[in-house]
Scaffold this active site. Structure first.
Site, PDB file in Angstrom:
ATOM      1  N   LYS A  86      32.766  25.237  52.471  1.00 11.04           N
ATOM      2  CA  LYS A  86      33.888  26.142  52.742  1.00 11.04           C
ATOM      3  C   LYS A  86      35.139  25.299  52.960  1.00 11.04           C
ATOM      4  O   LYS A  86      35.255  24.571  53.946  1.00 11.04           O
ATOM      5  CB  LYS A  86      33.607  27.007  53.961  1.00 11.04           C
ATOM      6  CG  LYS A  86      34.693  28.041  54.204  1.00 11.04           C
ATOM      7  CD  LYS A  86      34.228  29.082  55.203  1.00 11.04           C
ATOM      8  CE  LYS A  86      35.193  30.243  55.312  1.00 11.04           C
ATOM      9  NZ  LYS A  86      36.518  29.855  55.782  1.00 11.04           N
ATOM     10  N   ARG A 107      47.003  34.667  49.116  1.00  9.12           N
ATOM     11  CA  ARG A 107      46.161  35.782  49.541  1.00  9.12           C
ATOM     12  C   ARG A 107      46.985  36.823  50.298  1.00  9.12           C
ATOM     13  O   ARG A 107      46.753  38.018  50.162  1.00  9.12           O
ATOM     14  CB  ARG A 107      45.046  35.245  50.439  1.00  9.12           C
ATOM     15  CG  ARG A 107      44.160  36.309  51.013  1.00  9.12           C
ATOM     16  CD  ARG A 107      43.004  35.678  51.779  1.00  9.12           C
ATOM     17  NE  ARG A 107      42.103  36.705  52.252  1.00  9.12           N
ATOM     18  CZ  ARG A 107      42.284  37.408  53.361  1.00  9.12           C
ATOM     19  NH1 ARG A 107      43.339  37.196  54.100  1.00  9.12           N
ATOM     20  NH2 ARG A 107      41.411  38.332  53.710  1.00  9.12           N
TER      21      ARG A 107
HETATM   22  S1  IVH Z   1      34.102  33.089  48.648  1.00  5.14           S
HETATM   23  C1  IVH Z   1      34.728  37.412  48.393  1.00  5.14           C
HETATM   24  N1  IVH Z   1      33.760  30.488  48.701  1.00  5.14           N
HETATM   25  O1  IVH Z   1      37.361  31.218  52.966  1.00  5.14           O
HETATM   26  C2  IVH Z   1      34.389  36.073  48.883  1.00  5.14           C
HETATM   27  N2  IVH Z   1      35.526  31.427  49.980  1.00  5.14           N
HETATM   28  O2  IVH Z   1      37.157  32.912  55.315  1.00  5.14           O
HETATM   29  C3  IVH Z   1      35.582  35.305  49.210  1.00  5.14           C
HETATM   30  N3  IVH Z   1      36.890  29.778  51.150  1.00  5.14           N
HETATM   31  O3  IVH Z   1      39.470  33.745  51.819  1.00  5.14           O
HETATM   32  C4  IVH Z   1      35.560  33.939  49.123  1.00  5.14           C
HETATM   33  N4  IVH Z   1      35.800  27.988  50.474  1.00  5.14           N
HETATM   34  O4  IVH Z   1      39.830  31.448  50.846  1.00  5.14           O
HETATM   35  C5  IVH Z   1      34.475  31.534  49.153  1.00  5.14           C
HETATM   36  N5  IVH Z   1      33.362  28.205  48.629  1.00  5.14           N
HETATM   37  C6  IVH Z   1      34.073  29.243  49.077  1.00  5.14           C
HETATM   38  C7  IVH Z   1      35.191  29.082  49.934  1.00  5.14           C
HETATM   39  C8  IVH Z   1      35.881  30.210  50.372  1.00  5.14           C
HETATM   40  C9  IVH Z   1      36.824  28.442  51.189  1.00  5.14           C
HETATM   41  C10 IVH Z   1      37.909  30.597  51.848  1.00  5.14           C
HETATM   42  C11 IVH Z   1      38.472  31.707  51.013  1.00  5.14           C
HETATM   43  C12 IVH Z   1      38.332  32.946  51.834  1.00  5.14           C
HETATM   44  C13 IVH Z   1      38.085  32.416  53.195  1.00  5.14           C
HETATM   45  C14 IVH Z   1      37.284  33.379  54.017  1.00  5.14           C
END
Ligand code: IVH
Length: 637
Positions: A86, A107
């Site tokens: 993440k 976003r």
């Molecule tokens: S999936 C619908 N994958 O974390 C799913 N998010 O706290 C949305 N983020 O807004 C995102 N690394 O900006 C996803 N490998 C990853 C990510 C990730 C960072 C961020 C993303 C999201 C936020 C949510």
């Protein structure tokens, strides 16, 4: 090609495009560089909302999550999970039509974001046109723009030096840099990007998230390399435990691991919670390690520019395996906002950060006699009345000869010029003994005088004098950075050196000549001209010249994919011998150092790596393998 040739071709291209806009290719380099500043960012309503993620702070919470999923769809049992790091940056959505980047947005609140297309184009990681094939006519690629930690620290040092408020963390720095009205500022910040999602998901022919990520990579997007597919949640937990140790070694902030149901066809069925969070993904987060210790004293360090930097002297305490006895307090506003007082017990963290931070005081344990802290009225080093410019956060010692400033100036010089054996303690000793009063005096040091000082033997005195003499060979770019001119970091120094080639020519340049160099704005030009106009500095440079300094910049230095980067190689690499690895790195414009320091770009580790790897981890220096090195050099293996 030479810089001059590039500039000529670039200008020609710009003229052609201005005369005939139809001729502008969708991936023209003029789209990456040279867009005009905007007056405001336009709002953008997302066609598909940008969601956030639910968190799980323990393995039990992951179990509960899976149990809910299985109740909704028993097929989850066989769907597998994709694990991804993440990335803690700023989420962006990139709209591609027929393979061409059309719109980039932040976003925002998930429903409405801001149009940052011109800024996104300055980020080399974001493709302007897609490679390969198989992409849909129209899609949104979503991912994270992030600020590499080392760039972030350098940016904050520059901001503090310039009296600007430092960014609180790399995430804020990334978001702030993306939302600039002037794209040239975004470009200077050297942001990076990782892709991890495509909307609409059903526009793609892929069955799994894993295949989707592989496809994104084929289309030219960087995808975080620690991703992994696992068959079960049990396997996921083991892999997450392993990844937890990797996160602090990365050169970007990572605030957890995202667990995603791998089979995409299950996503719509699993649904969205509260119009905000998809049920098919969850962020496994780790509580940052926080230690509590006593703040013995708030001390002040006088920086090169005279900025007074408060820091905490702590009762030593172990945080994430490292003993911490100092922590930064940033500035007086922050101390006041958190009401941090001498004598307080305070929470300290190193979570992902190299420099320990004071989070907050533990109010219940505050001693009765603790009083709010305020910046002293006199410089703690030289007693000059402290200045506080009305629109700046920082306080300054105005005395250019303040021993604190001189010490920092010389330490910086020695570090940048790579004079081995001339660290903080040594410089302080030389100043105190009166052997030197400014940087140029270093070049007058005689071994016989040094041996009169404590801690010097004949051999070490000779070595230091030799190391100082050897530094005269450094290129102009290094010398300019070492001088500590306001706003002139390593990057700007390189631009100036390539343009002017000799110190003589730069010194005689006009503000117009400096200001019109691509990548140099009026603030930098002003600072440079100011520096060379000041009598004290002219005198200092004359001293350098009398010691035989004639720094120049050759054409080849500092070019290639690893230009300006320093690598340390440790352990046995799978295919390259040590000398072959060195040759490859140097051939790509990089340097190989024997020891790991804060300035090391990355440690290339093989098997049986030894203590250099430990040191890299302790300093938060990135650790890579041979494959990654070759990828950076541009060689497939
Ligand atoms: S999936 C619908 N994958 O974390 C799913 N998010 O706290 C949305 N983020 O807004 C995102 N690394 O900006 C996803 N490998 C990853 C990510 C990730 C960072 C961020 C993303 C999201 C936020 C949510």
């Amino acid at each position: 090609m030479s810089d001059a040739e590039f500039d000529r071709l670039f200008r020609e291209l710009r003229e052609i495009e201005a005369a005939d806009p139809e001729m502008r290719a969708p991936d023209s380099p003029t789209l990456r560089i040279g867009a005009e500043p905007q007056s405001a960012l336009a709002k953008h309503r997302h066609r598909i909302p940008m969601l956030s993620l639910a968190n799980a702070f323990s393995d039990e919470e992951l179990d509960a999550w899976e149990a809910r999923l299985r109740r909704i769809s028993p097929q989850v049992a066989t769907a597998g999970y994709q694990l991804e790091v993440k990335i803690d940056g700023a989420a962006v959505s990139l709209t591609y039509e027929r393979g061409i980047l059309r719109v980039a947005t932040t976003r925002g609140n998930g429903v409405i974001g801001e149009d940052i297309t011109v800024n996104a184009r300055t980020i080399p990681d974001i493709p302007l046109t897609l490679q390969g094939d198989g992409w849909p006519e129209s899609m949104e690629v979503r991912g994270e723009v992030y600020f590499p930690i080392r760039n972030f620290e350098a940016l904050n040092r520059r901001r503090s030096a310039a009296g600007e408020t430092p960014f609180a963390n790399p995430r804020n720095a990334a978001a702030g840099s993306l939302r600039q009205l002037d794209p040239s500022i975004t470009r200077e910040r050297k942001l990076r990007f990782f892709a991890f999602q495509v909307e609409p998901e059903d526009s793609l022919p892929f069955a799994t998230q894993r295949e989707l990520l592989d496809a994104l990579e084929r289309w030219g997007f960087p995808v975080e390399p620690h991703r992994r597919r696992v068959a079960s949640l049990a396997e996921a937990k083991t892999a997450i435990a392993g990844l937890q140790n990797v996160l602090p070694t990365l050169n970007f902030e990572a605030d957890g691991v995202v667990v995603k149901v791998d089979r995409i066809s299950l996503h719509p069925e699993l649904g969205i919670v509260g119009e905000r969070e998809p049920r098919w993904a969850i962020a496994r987060k780790f509580a940052p390690e926080v230690a509590v210790t006593k703040l013995l004293k708030i001390a002040i360090n006088v920086g090169r520019t005279g900025a007074l930097n408060p820091y905490a002297i702590l009762e030593p305490v172990v945080v994430t395996g490292v003993t911490v006895s100092n922590a930064t307090l940033h500035n007086a506003d922050l101390i006041a906002a958190r009401d941090i007082r001498e004598g307080d017990y305070v929470e300290i963290t190193r979570a992902g950060e190299v420099i320990p931070q004071v989070l907050a005081p533990v109010i219940e344990r505050r001693p009765q006699n603790a009083v709010p802290w305020s910046m002293p009225e006199k410089c703690p080093r030289c007693g000059s009345a402290v200045e506080h410019p009305p629109d700046e956060v920082m306080y300054f010692c105005p005395n250019v000869s303040c021993p604190g400033r001189v010490l920092e100036t010389i330490v910086h010089f020695a570090q940048v010029m790579e004079i081995r054996g001339l660290g903080y303690q040594r410089v302080a000793q030389l100043l105190e003994s009166g052997l030197i009063a400014d940087v140029a005096d270093l070049y007058d040091l005689a071994p016989e005088r040094l041996t009169e000082l404590e801690g010097f033997a004949t051999k070490s005195a000779r070595q230091l004098v030799d190391a100082i003499a050897a530094s005269k060979q450094r290129p102009l770019s290094t010398f300019l950075f070492a001088l500590g001119i306001r706003h002139v970091g390593a990057g700007v120094a390189r631009i100036l050196a390539r343009e002017f080639r000799t110190l003589e020519r730069l010194r005689n340049a006009t503000i117009e000549q400096v200001g019109e160099i691509p990548g140099i704005g009026s603030i930098i030009a002003d600072a440079v001209i100011h520096f060379f106009a000041e009598e004290r500095n002219r005198h200092l440079l004359a001293e350098f010249e009398s010691h035989g300094f004639r720094p120049t910049e050759s054409d080849v230095s500092g070019e290639g994919p690893l230009a300006g980067q320093i690598y340390v190689v440790t352990g046995t690499l799978p295919t390259l011998s040590r000398s072959e690895a060195t040759r490859q790195i140097e051939g790509a414009g990089g340097r190989v150092a024997a020891n790991v320091s804060q300035r090391t770009t990355a440690v290339v580790a093989g098997t049986d790596p030894g203590t250099k790897l430990d040191r890299a981890r302790a300093l938060g220096v990135e650790v890579i393998d041979e494959g990654e090195l070759l990828r950076r050099i541009g060689r497939k293996f």
